[in-house]
Design a protein around this motif. Structure first.
Motif, short mmCIF file in Angstrom:
data_model
loop_
_atom_site.label_atom_id
_atom_site.label_comp_id
_atom_site.label_asym_id
_atom_site.label_seq_id
_atom_site.Cartn_x
_atom_site.Cartn_y
_atom_site.Cartn_z
N ASN A 98 0.80 -1.23 0.00
CA ASN A 98 0.00 0.00 0.00
C ASN A 98 0.83 1.28 0.00
O ASN A 98 0.27 2.37 0.06
N LEU A 99 2.15 1.15 -0.04
CA LEU A 99 2.99 2.36 -0.13
C LEU A 99 3.32 2.62 -1.59
O LEU A 99 3.37 1.70 -2.39
N PHE A 107 10.80 6.06 3.46
CA PHE A 107 10.76 5.48 4.81
C PHE A 107 11.99 4.62 5.07
O PHE A 107 12.54 4.64 6.18
N SER B 9 5.21 6.66 11.90
CA SER B 9 4.53 7.43 10.85
C SER B 9 4.20 6.52 9.65
O SER B 9 3.16 6.69 9.02
N GLU B 10 5.07 5.58 9.38
CA GLU B 10 4.79 4.63 8.29
C GLU B 10 3.57 3.76 8.63
O GLU B 10 2.69 3.55 7.79
N LEU B 13 0.41 5.77 8.29
CA LEU B 13 0.05 5.93 6.87
C LEU B 13 -0.57 4.64 6.31
O LEU B 13 -1.60 4.68 5.64
N LEU B 14 0.06 3.51 6.64
CA LEU B 14 -0.45 2.23 6.12
C LEU B 14 -1.84 1.92 6.68
O LEU B 14 -2.71 1.44 5.95
N ARG B 17 -4.45 3.99 5.05
CA ARG B 17 -4.75 3.50 3.69
C ARG B 17 -5.57 2.21 3.72
O ARG B 17 -6.12 1.82 2.71
N ASP B 18 -5.58 1.53 4.87
CA ASP B 18 -6.38 0.31 4.98
C ASP B 18 -7.88 0.62 4.90
O ASP B 18 -8.69 -0.23 4.59
N ARG B 19 -8.22 1.81 5.25
CA ARG B 19 -9.60 2.33 5.15
C ARG B 19 -10.61 1.55 5.98
O ARG B 19 -11.79 1.52 5.64
N GLU B 80 4.26 -10.69 4.93
CA GLU B 80 4.80 -10.05 3.72
C GLU B 80 6.33 -10.09 3.70
O GLU B 80 6.95 -9.91 2.66
#
Lengths: 322, 255
Positions: A98-99, A107, B9-10, B13-14, B17-19, B80
């Motif tokens: 998602n980045l 990052f 912060s990462e 952000l992630l 974005r997962d919403r 991942e």
């Protein structure tokens, strides 16, 4: 930095036992491995699946704690701070889907170096330009093709200018163009005096890139070209002896070849199940023989045929002795 | 410190974005609306019913997000292989886990603030009026409970895989919500040992400490000195869980 005989990385009696649970026998993944990785050189790490390469790499990266032994980086025990000089390109894409490309590198750089935002931005832009991803910098990683993702992985492994880069199967699943580009970048990085560790199954990459090899077998270091064990086993990469394997050769083609070459340029020939295997003293002889055979129509290379010319000693050690 | 902030912060952000917060906001919106409708038919006072539903919905949504995101966050990263990639760099494992927790906590606070704004909008629409400091404190305490659950999720996901961590945190959440009431409701024939055990658990793990909705609906003035203890309790729990998570991950092989 010029290549010296000084090791940048040294494994000393590295040993790892995995004891998964009470009811299973402990598994020795790496068994008292001692070897060196010379500064400024590319060392291939070869071995079958389960030979202990990945465990050794993870111990080098500090992801797995050794049961015994030590990893020395520039003569000192590997620490968290010394890892800023190490880059790692894993076999598969491991950046968060998602980045965007730009964010992923930013990052990563922030974590590795702590550089200021403006400096990071410039570095990220130039790195993305270098690997031809500047046009897709706002694209999410999940939207990238495999080739693009590998290019990004290379950028991520080298953006902080590490002196040692560990590459785990860097060419797997790449098309010829992407392979060519990546090969060129790796060579350039090596020529700049950096050290590379190449973990691979593909022998052509060893021929193209490696100055030295370590071959793992059943958790042990079976052969190495680096230290004194070399002389015991008589293995030298430059001791010319090449193995040519050609799949898809039928009986009539084989007859044509053997009839035509009264003075055989090869030292040994084996044929079984449409696979012809020839041994040559020199790589150039093997390559020119193959070219001549194709030109004279003795061999028709189809797109699906596999052709490889590999160093015979490595081939025997890696494939033949399995 | 820079590593912690970078990871935090990462993570923020992630997670954004997962919403997942979008359905959370929709559910909160609907809850507010139905609370308003139910208020007309209830024998309770209109204000009490609205706040009861709001507080319950608020806690439920945030706790579920904290449980699912907290466990998924570390599990996904491990799956991942991104954890491996990050820890191959000069980042301490403890910094990594603290960064993950802070990122998650920041996301929960962000969601909490958004839900509070939605709740305020609905309260005005339902003609209840503006929230005072007491009501805002109630929502603040509930957000604290989410952060505590997030820390617990991070702890379990540092120890175990996704499924085990998920069920463990879910179980701990239910225990935390109900243990106090269970300890009060124990039959007098209950063995002393069981009574003491339940009492001890209720003393140290009690999520009802973050629930002051009864005081709000009965309009009992809040004693802010007592509430400081509740906030301190949340802080101590977070520190404890995150410290344990740091210890667990530092001993783990990233195989």
């Amino acid at each position: 930095m010029n290549p010296t005989s000084e090791p940048i990385l040294e494994l000393r009696k590295l040993h790892k036992v995995f004891s998964q649970d009470l009811f299973r026998k402990p598994t020795v993944a790496v068994n008292e491995v001692s070897c060196e990785f010379i500064t400024g050189k590319c060392t291939g790490l070869l071995g079958h699946n389960g030979a202990g390469k990945t465990t050794a790499i993870k111990m080098i990266l500090g992801l797995i704690k050794p049961t015994k032994g030590a990893v020395l980086f520039e003569g000192k025990n590997l620490s968290v701070t010394s890892k800023k000089n190490i880059g790692y390109m894993p076999e598969i894409n491991r950046l968060p889907a998602n980045l965007t490309c730009e964010e992923a590198l930013d990052f990563h750089l922030r974590g590795q170096t702590g550089a200021r935002r403006s400096k990071r931005k410039n570095l990220v832009e130039s790195e993305l330009k270098r690997v031809s991803l500047l046009d897709v910098k706002h694209k999410k990683i999940k939207e990238l093709s495999k080739g693009m993702a590998r290019r990004l992985a290379w950028a991520q492994a080298t953006i902080h200018s590490p002196t040692l880069v560990i590459l785990d199967e860097p060419f797997s699943g790449l098309d010829p163009v992407a392979r060519h580009d990546l090969l060129k970048w790796i060579k350039e990085y090596k020529e700049a005096g950096n050290t590379l560790i190449l973990c691979t199954h593909e022998l052509w990459t060893v021929r193209e890139l490696c100055d030295e090899v370590h071959i793992f077998k059943n958790g042990k270091l079976a052969y190495t070209t680096v230290d004194r064990e070399v002389d015991q086993h008589g293995i030298r990469l430059n001791a010319a002896n090449y193995h040519l394997a050609l799949a898809g050769v039928d009986e009539s083609s084989l007859k044509n070849i053997t009839d035509h070459y009264k003075l055989k340029p090869w030292s040994d020939m084996q044929y079984k199940d449409f696979l012809i295997q020839l041994h040559f003293k020199e790589y150039e002889v093997a390559a020119s023989w193959l070219k001549a055979c194709i030109e004279q129509g003795f061999i028709v290379i189809r797109f699906s045929d596999e052709v490889s010319i590999d160093h015979n000693t490595i081939y025997k050690l890696f494939v033949g002795d399995s | 410190m820079r590593h912690i902030l970078s990871i935090a912060s990462e993570t923020f952000l992630l997670l954004r974005r997962d919403r997942v917060f979008l359905p959370a906001l929709c559910i909160m919106f609907l809850l507010c609306y139905f609370a308003g409708i139910a208020g007309y038919w209830s024998i309770e006072t209109y204000r009490k019913l609205i706040y009861d539903v709001l507080a319950a919905g608020f806690h439920l949504i945030g706790a579920l997000v904290a449980i699912f995101w907290g466990t998924k966050l570390v599990a996904d990263s491990n799956k991942e292989g991104y954890t491996e990639l990050q820890l191959a760099g000069p980042i301490k494992r403890s910094h990594w886990i603290i960064g993950k927790f802070l990122g998650l906590a920041a996301t929960l606070v962000f969601i909490g603030m958004t839900l509070t704004v939605i709740s305020q909008g609905m309260l005005i629409y339902q003609e209840v009026g503006w929230m005072g400091l007491d009501e805002l404190t109630m929502f603040g305490l509930i957000i604290c409970s989410w952060v505590v659950i997030a820390a617990l999720s991070i702890l379990f996901s540092a120890i175990a895989g996704y499924t085990i961590a998920l069920f463990s945190v879910f179980g701990m959440w239910l225990i935390g919500l109900s243990i106090k009431n269970i300890s009060f409701a124990l039959h007098r024939d209950t063995p002393e040992f069981a009574r003491e055990t339940v009492g001890k658990i209720a003393q140290y793990w009690d999520l009802q400490k973050f629930n002051i909705v009864d005081q709000i609906t009965s309009q009992t003035p809040l004693v802010y000195r007592d509430l400081q203890w509740n906030f301190s309790y949340a802080l101590v729990l977070c520190l404890l869980f995150v410290t344990l998570a740091c210890i667990a991950i530092s001993r783990k092989d990233m195989a």
